[in-house]
Design a protein around this motif. Structure first.
Motif, PDB file in Angstrom:
ATOM      1  N   SER A   1     -19.580   4.478 -14.187  1.00 41.75           N
ATOM      2  CA  SER A   1     -19.437   3.085 -13.761  1.00 41.75           C
ATOM      3  C   SER A   1     -18.192   2.942 -12.887  1.00 41.75           C
ATOM      4  O   SER A   1     -17.226   3.695 -13.031  1.00 41.75           O
ATOM      5  N   PRO A   2     -18.201   1.990 -11.975  1.00 43.91           N
ATOM      6  CA  PRO A   2     -17.082   1.870 -11.026  1.00 43.91           C
ATOM      7  C   PRO A   2     -15.785   1.484 -11.731  1.00 43.91           C
ATOM      8  O   PRO A   2     -15.791   0.705 -12.691  1.00 43.91           O
ATOM      9  N   PRO A   3     -14.658   1.991 -11.251  1.00 45.93           N
ATOM     10  CA  PRO A   3     -13.361   1.580 -11.797  1.00 45.93           C
ATOM     11  C   PRO A   3     -13.086   0.112 -11.468  1.00 45.93           C
ATOM     12  O   PRO A   3     -13.700  -0.477 -10.571  1.00 45.93           O
ATOM     13  N   SER A   4     -12.152  -0.465 -12.163  1.00 45.98           N
ATOM     14  CA  SER A   4     -11.804  -1.867 -11.933  1.00 45.98           C
ATOM     15  C   SER A   4     -10.893  -1.998 -10.716  1.00 45.98           C
ATOM     16  O   SER A   4      -9.854  -1.338 -10.642  1.00 45.98           O
ATOM     17  N   PRO A   5     -11.244  -2.860  -9.744  1.00 42.50           N
ATOM     18  CA  PRO A   5     -10.343  -3.071  -8.595  1.00 42.50           C
ATOM     19  C   PRO A   5      -8.999  -3.652  -9.004  1.00 42.50           C
ATOM     20  O   PRO A   5      -8.016  -3.493  -8.268  1.00 42.50           O
ATOM     21  N   LEU A   6      -8.949  -4.334 -10.147  1.00 43.02           N
ATOM     22  CA  LEU A   6      -7.683  -4.913 -10.593  1.00 43.02           C
ATOM     23  C   LEU A   6      -6.654  -3.850 -10.952  1.00 43.02           C
ATOM     24  O   LEU A   6      -5.455  -4.145 -10.992  1.00 43.02           O
ATOM     25  N   LEU A   7      -7.115  -2.644 -11.239  1.00 37.41           N
ATOM     26  CA  LEU A   7      -6.214  -1.562 -11.646  1.00 37.41           C
ATOM     27  C   LEU A   7      -5.851  -0.632 -10.494  1.00 37.41           C
ATOM     28  O   LEU A   7      -5.028   0.265 -10.671  1.00 37.41           O
ATOM     29  N   CYS A   8      -6.468  -0.821  -9.338  1.00 36.83           N
ATOM     30  CA  CYS A   8      -6.197   0.031  -8.171  1.00 36.83           C
ATOM     31  C   CYS A   8      -5.140  -0.628  -7.289  1.00 36.83           C
ATOM     32  O   CYS A   8      -5.263  -1.809  -6.938  1.00 36.83           O
ATOM     33  N   SER A   9      -4.106   0.111  -6.941  1.00 39.78           N
ATOM     34  CA  SER A   9      -3.040  -0.444  -6.112  1.00 39.78           C
ATOM     35  C   SER A   9      -2.406   0.648  -5.261  1.00 39.78           C
ATOM     36  O   SER A   9      -2.461   1.827  -5.596  1.00 39.78           O
ATOM     37  N   VAL A  10      -1.799   0.202  -4.162  1.00 40.98           N
ATOM     38  CA  VAL A  10      -1.061   1.101  -3.272  1.00 40.98           C
ATOM     39  C   VAL A  10       0.302   0.484  -3.026  1.00 40.98           C
ATOM     40  O   VAL A  10       0.401  -0.637  -2.523  1.00 40.98           O
ATOM     41  N   GLU A  11       1.339   1.188  -3.383  1.00 39.15           N
ATOM     42  CA  GLU A  11       2.703   0.742  -3.136  1.00 39.15           C
ATOM     43  C   GLU A  11       3.212   1.399  -1.860  1.00 39.15           C
ATOM     44  O   GLU A  11       2.941   2.582  -1.612  1.00 39.15           O
ATOM     45  N   PHE A  12       3.984   0.653  -1.073  1.00 32.06           N
ATOM     46  CA  PHE A  12       4.465   1.190   0.200  1.00 32.06           C
ATOM     47  C   PHE A  12       5.664   0.372   0.669  1.00 32.06           C
ATOM     48  O   PHE A  12       5.947  -0.720   0.157  1.00 32.06           O
ATOM     49  N   THR A  13       6.344   0.920   1.672  1.00 31.38           N
ATOM     50  CA  THR A  13       7.487   0.258   2.301  1.00 31.38           C
ATOM     51  C   THR A  13       7.183   0.080   3.775  1.00 31.38           C
ATOM     52  O   THR A  13       6.771   1.038   4.444  1.00 31.38           O
ATOM     53  N   ASP A  14       7.381  -1.130   4.293  1.00 31.57           N
ATOM     54  CA  ASP A  14       7.086  -1.380   5.702  1.00 31.57           C
ATOM     55  C   ASP A  14       8.269  -0.993   6.578  1.00 31.57           C
ATOM     56  O   ASP A  14       9.301  -0.495   6.098  1.00 31.57           O
ATOM     57  N   SER A  15       8.124  -1.226   7.874  1.00 29.86           N
ATOM     58  CA  SER A  15       9.152  -0.790   8.833  1.00 29.86           C
ATOM     59  C   SER A  15      10.453  -1.565   8.694  1.00 29.86           C
ATOM     60  O   SER A  15      11.494  -1.111   9.165  1.00 29.86           O
ATOM     61  N   SER A  16      10.427  -2.734   8.065  1.00 33.65           N
ATOM     62  CA  SER A  16      11.651  -3.506   7.868  1.00 33.65           C
ATOM     63  C   SER A  16      12.378  -3.138   6.586  1.00 33.65           C
ATOM     64  O   SER A  16      13.438  -3.694   6.299  1.00 33.65           O
ATOM     65  N   GLY A  17      11.801  -2.215   5.786  1.00 36.44           N
ATOM     66  CA  GLY A  17      12.433  -1.801   4.548  1.00 36.44           C
ATOM     67  C   GLY A  17      12.000  -2.586   3.332  1.00 36.44           C
ATOM     68  O   GLY A  17      12.545  -2.377   2.243  1.00 36.44           O
ATOM     69  N   SER A  18      11.036  -3.488   3.478  1.00 37.03           N
ATOM     70  CA  SER A  18      10.552  -4.285   2.348  1.00 37.03           C
ATOM     71  C   SER A  18       9.484  -3.493   1.589  1.00 37.03           C
ATOM     72  O   SER A  18       8.631  -2.834   2.198  1.00 37.03           O
ATOM     73  N   ARG A  19       9.535  -3.589   0.278  1.00 35.04           N
ATOM     74  CA  ARG A  19       8.600  -2.882  -0.592  1.00 35.04           C
ATOM     75  C   ARG A  19       7.470  -3.823  -0.985  1.00 35.04           C
ATOM     76  O   ARG A  19       7.696  -4.981  -1.338  1.00 35.04           O
ATOM     77  N   TRP A  20       6.211  -3.290  -0.934  1.00 40.64           N
ATOM     78  CA  TRP A  20       5.037  -4.093  -1.201  1.00 40.64           C
ATOM     79  C   TRP A  20       4.069  -3.328  -2.101  1.00 40.64           C
ATOM     80  O   TRP A  20       4.150  -2.106  -2.215  1.00 40.64           O
ATOM     81  N   ARG A  21       3.144  -4.093  -2.670  1.00 45.75           N
ATOM     82  CA  ARG A  21       2.027  -3.497  -3.397  1.00 45.75           C
ATOM     83  C   ARG A  21       0.750  -4.214  -2.977  1.00 45.75           C
ATOM     84  O   ARG A  21       0.651  -5.428  -3.051  1.00 45.75           O
ATOM     85  N   ARG A  22      -0.222  -3.430  -2.518  1.00 46.99           N
ATOM     86  CA  ARG A  22      -1.517  -3.975  -2.101  1.00 46.99           C
ATOM     87  C   ARG A  22      -2.571  -3.556  -3.121  1.00 46.99           C
ATOM     88  O   ARG A  22      -2.749  -2.359  -3.406  1.00 46.99           O
ATOM     89  N   LEU A  23      -3.267  -4.535  -3.672  1.00 48.04           N
ATOM     90  CA  LEU A  23      -4.305  -4.272  -4.652  1.00 48.04           C
ATOM     91  C   LEU A  23      -5.650  -4.111  -3.964  1.00 48.04           C
ATOM     92  O   LEU A  23      -5.864  -4.579  -2.839  1.00 48.04           O
TER      93      LEU A  23
END
Length: 236
Positions: A127-149
């Motif tokens: 069965s498919p995993p839950s999208p609520l549990l999938c995330s990608v953390e990253f830092t943009d070019s300005s140095g800000s840290r984000w998380r995209r679900l």
């Protein structure tokens, strides 16, 4: 009698001047209120523009879930998470997580780069995993840290933690679709944003309305006419 006429004339002129002064003061108060409201709206627009500019690159990281048939058994699917950097600048320190567990990452994901990571199987049926549990953390070019679900939500990093003890602020609405035209430079491939257009200064205060001047002039004329009539009547 002349003294009485002069006293009445002075009182009427003083009252007329007081009325004109009050009308001018009320107009100035209303004008100041309008200018304050205009400045507040300008500040709100500038704040929204700054926030939108911060969200541009982080919103350009698209995170989606996909599946493909499993080679181990018929009828089973293997799920994966795909992160694509559609911005024109690199993203750094990418980390793919599922249910808080790091699966994979990249130190740099260049512009147009793509990262595909297999997700763990959640059950024997595939069965498919839950999208609520999938995330990608990253830092943009300005140095800000984000998380995209995988649900599309975008969360900024909380420098000192939030009230509930997490490291991420509440989700914000990402910018969906192409960049707005005013934020693009003359070179579509250059990636530099044009400076924000300067906000025009507020207009100078408007003079007292013509109706107030007309009323004041009429009042003075009436006072002068009344004084002349009294002088002619009692001096004649």
């Amino acid at each position: 009698m002349i003294e009485v006429v002069i006293a009445v004339l002075g009182a009427v002129v003083g009252a007329s001047a007081l009325v004109v002064s009050i009308a001018g003061h009320r107009h100035n108060v209303r004008q100041a209120g309008r200018l304050a409201e205009r400045e507040r709206r300008i500040e709100d627009r500038e704040r929204e523009a700054d926030q939108r500019e911060k969200l541009i690159q982080s919103s350009m990281l698209h995170v989606t879930m996909g599946s493909r048939p499993s080679v181990l058994a018929d009828g089973y699917a293997r799920w994966h998470l795909e992160a694509v950097n559609t911005s024109n600048q690199p993203l750094v320190q990418l980390a793919v997580h599922y249910d808080g567990v790091r699966l994979d990452g990249r130190e740099i994901l260049p512009a147009g780069g793509r990262l595909t990571v297999d997700l763990p199987m959640t059950s024997a049926t595939g069965s498919p995993p839950s999208p609520l549990l999938c995330s990608v953390e990253f830092t943009d070019s300005s140095g800000s840290r984000w998380r995209r679900l995988a649900t599309g939500q975008l969360q900024p990093w909380a420098e000192s933690g939030t009230a509930d003890g997490t490291d991420w602020q509440p989700p914000v609405a990402p910018i969906v679709g192409p960049l707005p035209v005013p934020l693009l430079s003359g070179n579509p491939a250059g990636g530099a944003h044009s400076p924000r257009q300067a906000t025009p200064p507020p207009p100078p205060p408007r003079p007292l309305p013509t109706r107030a001047y007309r009323a004041a002039v009429v009042a003075v004329i009436v006072v002068v006419a009344a004084a002349a009539y009294l002088l002619v009547r009692y001096m004649g």
